[in-house]
Design a protein around this motif. Structure first.
Motif, PDB file in Angstrom:
ATOM      1  N   VAL A   1       0.841  -1.203   0.000  1.00 43.34           N
ATOM      2  CA  VAL A   1       0.000   0.000   0.000  1.00 43.34           C
ATOM      3  C   VAL A   1       0.869   1.243   0.000  1.00 43.34           C
ATOM      4  O   VAL A   1       0.692   2.161  -0.818  1.00 43.34           O
ATOM      5  N   ALA A   2       1.833   1.294   0.920  1.00 38.80           N
ATOM      6  CA  ALA A   2       2.699   2.470   1.029  1.00 38.80           C
ATOM      7  C   ALA A   2       3.513   2.680  -0.240  1.00 38.80           C
ATOM      8  O   ALA A   2       3.657   3.807  -0.737  1.00 38.80           O
ATOM      9  N   ARG A   3       4.045   1.593  -0.806  1.00 34.06           N
ATOM     10  CA  ARG A   3       4.875   1.708  -2.015  1.00 34.06           C
ATOM     11  C   ARG A   3       4.057   2.161  -3.216  1.00 34.06           C
ATOM     12  O   ARG A   3       4.477   3.013  -3.998  1.00 34.06           O
ATOM     13  N   MET A   4       2.859   1.594  -3.384  1.00 35.05           N
ATOM     14  CA  MET A   4       2.024   1.965  -4.524  1.00 35.05           C
ATOM     15  C   MET A   4       1.567   3.413  -4.441  1.00 35.05           C
ATOM     16  O   MET A   4       1.541   4.130  -5.444  1.00 35.05           O
ATOM     17  N   LEU A   5       1.193   3.853  -3.241  1.00 31.80           N
ATOM     18  CA  LEU A   5       0.783   5.246  -3.086  1.00 31.80           C
ATOM     19  C   LEU A   5       1.937   6.192  -3.400  1.00 31.80           C
ATOM     20  O   LEU A   5       1.742   7.248  -4.015  1.00 31.80           O
ATOM     21  N   ALA A   6       3.156   5.820  -2.994  1.00 35.21           N
ATOM     22  CA  ALA A   6       4.324   6.649  -3.298  1.00 35.21           C
ATOM     23  C   ALA A   6       4.523   6.757  -4.808  1.00 35.21           C
ATOM     24  O   ALA A   6       4.857   7.839  -5.326  1.00 35.21           O
ATOM     25  N   ASN A   7       4.309   5.647  -5.532  1.00 35.79           N
ATOM     26  CA  ASN A   7       4.434   5.680  -6.988  1.00 35.79           C
ATOM     27  C   ASN A   7       3.358   6.546  -7.632  1.00 35.79           C
ATOM     28  O   ASN A   7       3.632   7.323  -8.551  1.00 35.79           O
ATOM     29  N   LEU A   8       2.131   6.413  -7.148  1.00 33.11           N
ATOM     30  CA  LEU A   8       1.052   7.238  -7.694  1.00 33.11           C
ATOM     31  C   LEU A   8       1.335   8.722  -7.471  1.00 33.11           C
ATOM     32  O   LEU A   8       1.109   9.557  -8.351  1.00 33.11           O
TER      33      LEU A   8
END
Length: 351
Positions: A231-238
């Motif tokens: 979750v944290a990694r994907m949000l950072a990418n978005l």
């Protein structure tokens, strides 16, 4: 002997149909595909009738009705496949007895398929051992990060596709351990790749470019599946790609409202299968929701929905100073991490 789901599928193709099957594990795609293979083999063996008994949350199926169905003659002299779906992988004392008694003397016109979303070494017992004696047991353990490349390579070969190591690694990086996403991307490749083509890194990049972005659907899936780090990694990418929080919130709020509706049905002992249908939740995604429902009760889901409204207010520049953070990305991250693991991440408060 415990099989991998893929081994079970291979055995079924060579005529390995048995009176009973147990397919369980935390990887829903592998469970679903192996169960589908059993259904296909059952039809080929003449099992044209199908009955389903579903254990929903704390509600057990009608074990007496299931036991009676085992003993009852099939309509029109046809053969029957009886499915038992155990969300928790635990049939309880009564259910274990029903399964064990079936396995002691299975009728020639009935086959049993048991599926479960949760599984560990502690889930098994005499009932699963009884299934193993007359049938097959396949466990879909989660694919470990170092195993994912091999799984994708095998999947590509199964679909008639060829790719070099660099191309496979690109696809592995894109799907972030999500087997369902990997399967969908590979299905897309079968339509886009040229016949006989060996995909290299550049070609793979061009064909899966749309998958390079960690979209909101995958973020929500990760939250529902309890995958906090993803979750944290994907949000950072978005965020790095320039997405705006308000553009994501519509889907987030819809999924949280869906979770709240499902939780209310579960708590009152209602028909979860019917609610899944009403909420248009595909069968492949139902295990994900069931895991999330086990983590949070209805009241907690209502708080999540309220928190999503708070995040929307922050994103639109109307935070309550001193109460809410002014960074909408931080607010959204804390909300979705709370969905993934409510004990680890405090919510922002009550509205």
């Amino acid at each position: 002997m415990e099989l991998k789901p893929e081994q079970l599928v291979a055995q079924l193709r060579t005529g390995g149909f048995r009176p009973a099957f147990l397919i369980a594990g935390p990887e829903p795609l592998r469970v679903l595909e192996a169960a589908d293979a059993v259904r296909v083999a059952a039809r080929q063996e003449g099992f044209t009738e199908r009955e389903v008994y579903d254990a929903e949350g704390q509600r057990e199926p009608d074990w007496s009705a299931m036991a009676a169905s085992f003993r009852a003659p099939s309509l029109f002299a046809s053969r029957r496949l009886i499915e038992l779906r155990l969300a928790t992988g635990k049939p309880g004392k009564e259910g274990a007895q029903v399964i064990t008694e079936f396995c002691e003397d299975p009728p020639s016109d009935v086959s049993l398929l048991v599926t479960a979303g949760d599984w560990s070494r502690q889930h098994g017992g005499k009932w699963s051992e009884a299934i193993a004696r007359i049938g097959h047991v396949a466990v879909a353990w989660a694919v470990k990060p170092h195993e994912l490349t091999g799984w994708i390579e095998q999947r590509l070969r199964t679909k008639g596709l060829k790719a070099d190591h660099a191309a496979v690694q690109i696809l592995t990086d894109r799907v972030e351990g999500n087997l369902l996403a990997a399967a969908q991307e590979i299905d897309k490749l079968t339509l886009l790749a040229e016949e006989g083509e060996v995909l290299d890194a550049a070609r793979m990049e061009s064909l899966v470019a749309d998958a390079a972005r960690f979209d909101v659907f995958r973020v929500i899936d990760a939250a529902m599946n309890g995958q906090s780090a993803q979750v944290a990694r994907m949000l950072a990418n978005l965020r790095a790609e320039g997405e705006a929080v308000p553009a994501l919130l519509g889907m987030v709020i819809m999924e949280l409202q869906r979770g709240a509706a499902l939780a209310r049905v579960t708590e009152r002992g209602g028909n979860l299968a019917a609610e899944f249908k009403a909420q248009r939740v595909w069968e492949t995604k139902q295990p994900m929701y069931k895991r999330a429902l086990q983590r949070h009760g209805a009241a907690r889901w209502d708080v999540f929905v309220a928190e999503a409204g708070r995040v929307d207010r922050i994103a639109k520049g109307r935070p309550r100073i001193g109460v809410e953070p002014v960074d909408p990305w931080l607010a959204l991250e804390r909300l979705l991490l709370a969905v993934a693991d409510g004990k680890a991440v405090p919510l922002l408060g009550t509205p």
